[in-house]
Design a protein around this motif. Structure first.
Motif, PDB file in Angstrom:
ATOM      1  N   ASP A  12      25.795  38.642  38.335  1.00  0.00           N
ATOM      2  CA  ASP A  12      26.028  39.246  37.020  1.00  0.00           C
ATOM      3  C   ASP A  12      27.459  39.025  36.548  1.00  0.00           C
ATOM      4  OD1 ASP A  12      23.471  41.207  36.674  1.00  0.00           O
ATOM      5  OD2 ASP A  12      24.123  41.153  38.761  1.00  0.00           O
ATOM      6  N   GLY A  13      27.607  38.430  35.383  1.00  0.00           N
ATOM      7  CA  GLY A  13      28.927  38.235  34.814  1.00  0.00           C
ATOM      8  C   GLY A  13      29.612  36.960  35.249  1.00  0.00           C
ATOM      9  N   ASP A  17      24.393  36.155  32.339  1.00  0.00           N
ATOM     10  CA  ASP A  17      24.814  37.226  31.424  1.00  0.00           C
ATOM     11  C   ASP A  17      23.679  38.241  31.352  1.00  0.00           C
ATOM     12  OD1 ASP A  17      26.010  38.811  29.575  1.00  0.00           O
ATOM     13  OD2 ASP A  17      25.877  37.389  27.914  1.00  0.00           O
ATOM     14  N   ALA A  19      24.347  41.527  30.870  1.00  0.00           N
ATOM     15  CA  ALA A  19      24.857  42.702  30.175  1.00  0.00           C
ATOM     16  C   ALA A  19      23.922  43.205  29.071  1.00  0.00           C
ATOM     17  CB  ALA A  19      26.246  42.428  29.606  1.00  0.00           C
ATOM     18  N   ALA A  23      22.957  47.036  29.429  1.00  0.00           N
ATOM     19  CA  ALA A  23      23.411  47.925  28.358  1.00  0.00           C
ATOM     20  C   ALA A  23      22.224  48.508  27.602  1.00  0.00           C
ATOM     21  CB  ALA A  23      24.327  47.165  27.400  1.00  0.00           C
ATOM     22  N   TYR A  40      27.928  48.156  22.360  1.00  0.00           N
ATOM     23  CA  TYR A  40      27.790  47.167  23.434  1.00  0.00           C
ATOM     24  C   TYR A  40      29.138  46.848  24.050  1.00  0.00           C
ATOM     25  CZ  TYR A  40      26.801  42.651  25.645  1.00  0.00           C
ATOM     26  OH  TYR A  40      26.691  41.616  26.537  1.00  0.00           O
ATOM     27  N   ARG A  44      29.656  46.713  28.139  1.00  0.00           N
ATOM     28  CA  ARG A  44      29.731  45.406  28.807  1.00  0.00           C
ATOM     29  C   ARG A  44      30.738  45.355  29.950  1.00  0.00           C
ATOM     30  NH1 ARG A  44      32.257  40.371  28.896  1.00  0.00           N
ATOM     31  NH2 ARG A  44      30.815  38.595  28.992  1.00  0.00           N
ATOM     32  N   VAL A  47      29.422  46.524  33.472  1.00  0.00           N
ATOM     33  CA  VAL A  47      28.204  45.968  34.044  1.00  0.00           C
ATOM     34  C   VAL A  47      28.412  45.547  35.497  1.00  0.00           C
ATOM     35  CG1 VAL A  47      26.661  43.982  33.940  1.00  0.00           C
ATOM     36  CG2 VAL A  47      27.117  45.301  31.877  1.00  0.00           C
ATOM     37  N   MET A  54      27.350  52.036  35.097  1.00  0.00           N
ATOM     38  CA  MET A  54      26.616  52.221  33.847  1.00  0.00           C
ATOM     39  C   MET A  54      26.313  53.692  33.599  1.00  0.00           C
ATOM     40  SD  MET A  54      26.641  49.211  32.738  1.00  0.00           S
ATOM     41  CE  MET A  54      25.614  49.344  31.287  1.00  0.00           C
ATOM     42  N   THR A  87      18.421  38.601  29.350  1.00  0.00           N
ATOM     43  CA  THR A  87      19.315  37.999  30.342  1.00  0.00           C
ATOM     44  C   THR A  87      19.131  36.484  30.388  1.00  0.00           C
ATOM     45  OG1 THR A  87      19.419  39.993  31.703  1.00  0.00           O
ATOM     46  CG2 THR A  87      19.830  37.897  32.814  1.00  0.00           C
ATOM     47  N   TYR A 191      32.723  40.091  33.223  1.00  0.00           N
ATOM     48  CA  TYR A 191      32.800  41.458  32.709  1.00  0.00           C
ATOM     49  C   TYR A 191      34.131  42.123  33.031  1.00  0.00           C
ATOM     50  CZ  TYR A 191      27.809  40.499  32.314  1.00  0.00           C
ATOM     51  OH  TYR A 191      26.607  39.925  32.010  1.00  0.00           O
TER      52      TYR A 191
END
Length: 220
Positions: A12-13, A17, A19, A23, A40, A44, A47, A54, A87, A191
């Motif tokens: 992730d990140g 992507d 996020a 989110a 957002y 972000r 994340v 979160m 995603t 992120y």
């Protein structure tokens, strides 16, 4: 520095992507509790810290707080329902992966995301056929920043950890990579969280965009 024989990515990140879906799950849960959606841009950066981050930003609850576990479990259930809704692999990563495969230089994924989520996500993005290894947050007794997941990835690929480079967008990625004896690259497009500046993480280099990884590896 020893010649790199494998490239390992956070998920992730860094590679994907995710996020928008994470989110989205957080705001869906806020709506269920009668709360308005958060922008957002506020969600972000957190994340990379997973469900803990979160729930923290969406509800102001931390581990140990009353109701945290219930919110965390509800968040994860909602996220699982929309795992691949929005995603996608970062667009600039497609060419990077193709160049690594052409080299050929094996690449793999080491994430703190539980395999319950990581496996279907990687399969849904058709990365499982290309990745040499997938290590999740529950693949070893310890998650990052412990080096165990990275060492296990190197073992499965059959490469000396000292000949691996780990690319991640969170400080703990760099801590884990260094503890595993790997070269480390901080992914400036990720992120990044809300802690120390990326330049203070102690990575071997900060790469501002995926293509910069190829330059660092001296791959034209």
């Amino acid at each position: 520095m020893p010649r790199v024989e494998a490239v390992l990515f956070d998920l992730d990140g860094t590679l994907v992507d995710s996020a928008p879906d994470l989110a989205g799950a957080a705001n869906e849960l806020r709506a269920e509790h009668g709360l308005p959606p958060l922008p957002y841009e506020r969600l972000r950066p957190m994340v990379g810290t997973g469900a803990r981050g979160m729930v923290g930003v969406a509800f102001g609850r931390a581990p140990g707080d009353e109701g945290f576990e219930e919110l965390r479990d509800a968040f994860l259930a909602r996220y699982e329902q929309r795992l691949l809704q929005d995603t996608a692999v970062f667009a600039a990563m497609h060419g990077v992966l193709q160049r690594l495969e052409a080299a050929p230089l094996p690449w793999g994924i080491v994430t703190n995301k539980a395999l319950r989520f990581a496996t279907p996500l990687v399969q849904g993005l058709d990365l499982h056929r290309r990745s040499a290894v997938l290590i999740g947050g529950d693949s070893t007794p310890h998650a990052k920043p412990h080096p165990a997941p990275l060492l296990e990835a190197a073992r499965r690929i059959g490469v000396d950890p000292a000949r691996c480079v780990y690319v991640g967008d969170d400080h703990r990625d760099i801590v884990a990579g260094r503890a595993a004896g790997m070269a480390t690259l901080a992914a400036g497009w990720g992120y990044l969280g809300q802690g120390e500046a990326i330049e203070a993480w102690g990575a071997d280099a900060v790469v501002s965009e995926p293509a910069a990884l190829l330059h660092w590896l001296d791959l034209p």
